[in-house]
Design an enzyme around this catalytic site. Sequence first.
Site, PDB file in Angstrom:
ATOM      1  N   HIS A 159       3.704   2.534   0.662  1.00 19.71           N
ATOM      2  CA  HIS A 159       2.590   2.880   0.120  1.00 19.71           C
ATOM      3  C   HIS A 159       1.734   4.780   0.019  1.00 19.71           C
ATOM      4  O   HIS A 159       1.741   4.598   1.244  1.00 19.71           O
ATOM      5  CB  HIS A 159       1.384   1.632  -0.193  1.00 19.71           C
ATOM      6  N   HIS A 193       7.824   4.528  -5.107  1.00 18.72           N
ATOM      7  CA  HIS A 193       7.156   4.366  -3.934  1.00 18.72           C
ATOM      8  C   HIS A 193       7.430   2.963  -4.219  1.00 18.72           C
ATOM      9  O   HIS A 193       6.713   1.874  -5.204  1.00 18.72           O
ATOM     10  CB  HIS A 193       6.363   4.658  -3.525  1.00 18.72           C
ATOM     11  N   CYS A 194       6.883   1.945  -3.237  1.00 20.01           N
ATOM     12  CA  CYS A 194       6.148   0.495  -2.997  1.00 20.01           C
ATOM     13  C   CYS A 194       5.371   0.211  -2.122  1.00 20.01           C
ATOM     14  O   CYS A 194       4.612   1.034  -1.861  1.00 20.01           O
ATOM     15  CB  CYS A 194       7.202  -0.080  -3.334  1.00 20.01           C
ATOM     16  N   THR A 195       5.226  -0.464  -1.915  1.00 20.86           N
ATOM     17  CA  THR A 195       4.948  -0.983  -0.446  1.00 20.86           C
ATOM     18  C   THR A 195       5.219  -0.424   0.682  1.00 20.86           C
ATOM     19  O   THR A 195       4.335   0.049   1.496  1.00 20.86           O
ATOM     20  CB  THR A 195       3.989  -2.904  -0.056  1.00 20.86           C
ATOM     21  N   THR A 253      12.009  -0.138  -3.876  1.00 23.49           N
ATOM     22  CA  THR A 253      12.133   1.712  -3.294  1.00 23.49           C
ATOM     23  C   THR A 253      13.488   2.526  -3.386  1.00 23.49           C
ATOM     24  O   THR A 253      13.846   2.649  -3.985  1.00 23.49           O
ATOM     25  CB  THR A 253      11.456   2.378  -2.492  1.00 23.49           C
TER      26      THR A 253
END
Length: 249
Positions: A41, A146-148, A154
């Site tokens: 993130h 993206h993700c976290t 991702t």
Amino acid sequence: MPSHPERILPLAGASNFRDLGGYRGRDGRALRWRLIFRSDHLAGLTAADRALLQDLGLAYTLDFRGVQERAAQSYSLPGVAQHSLAIEPSVSQQLQALQEAGGRVDAAAATGLMQDLYRSLVDQHAPRYAELFQHLLHGQGPLVFHCTAGKDRTGWAAALILLALGVPREVVMADFLITQRCYRHPPLAPSATPLEALQVMWGVQPSFLEAALHWVDSRHGGIEHYLQDRLGLGPAALDALAARCLQQA
């Protein structure tokens, strides 16, 4: 495994920001550098990080985080459009439910849940990945998805992009596993969940991506059928993707 001194960008506020450039795909053509990035993130970026991303000329971000994740760690990058491809997280909740039901919570249980997650990305969340490719095909300029943590939602996105461009599976796996050495997870809060299970959840293992790839092969007849039947990427779309993303022969 192709090497490049700047594949992993040295950001202070995001540890898993990486360039997909340089990998050899169709006809031996390399992916263009500074076009497609993957990351964890972007809410913790410093001023210096933001300046570096501005120099990259990022046009848009594709965010796989769920609604609450985005609200808790929002970000804004001047001149950069944000697009949500929300996939809600599930493994932590499943692990908690297992624990509350009196089940055994250990590394093996966490590994099994992570493998289930990757299989769900293949089928349940295929529409989000179809959207990803539409952005790749029709968007303008460099992008980051993206993700976290930039490792699961991702990681599967990166694998699909590389496979769609003809990158060999062993190279796709090598890129997937870079997370093992560069991702810095946040400090773990006090939890009743055993540390060994948490460590599995915060990392990546070959078996995670292998679970997804085996699902693609066994349930969908291989990556080419999956790309066409579930993600809408027929021969013409794959040619267009290669034309945008790969260097000229």
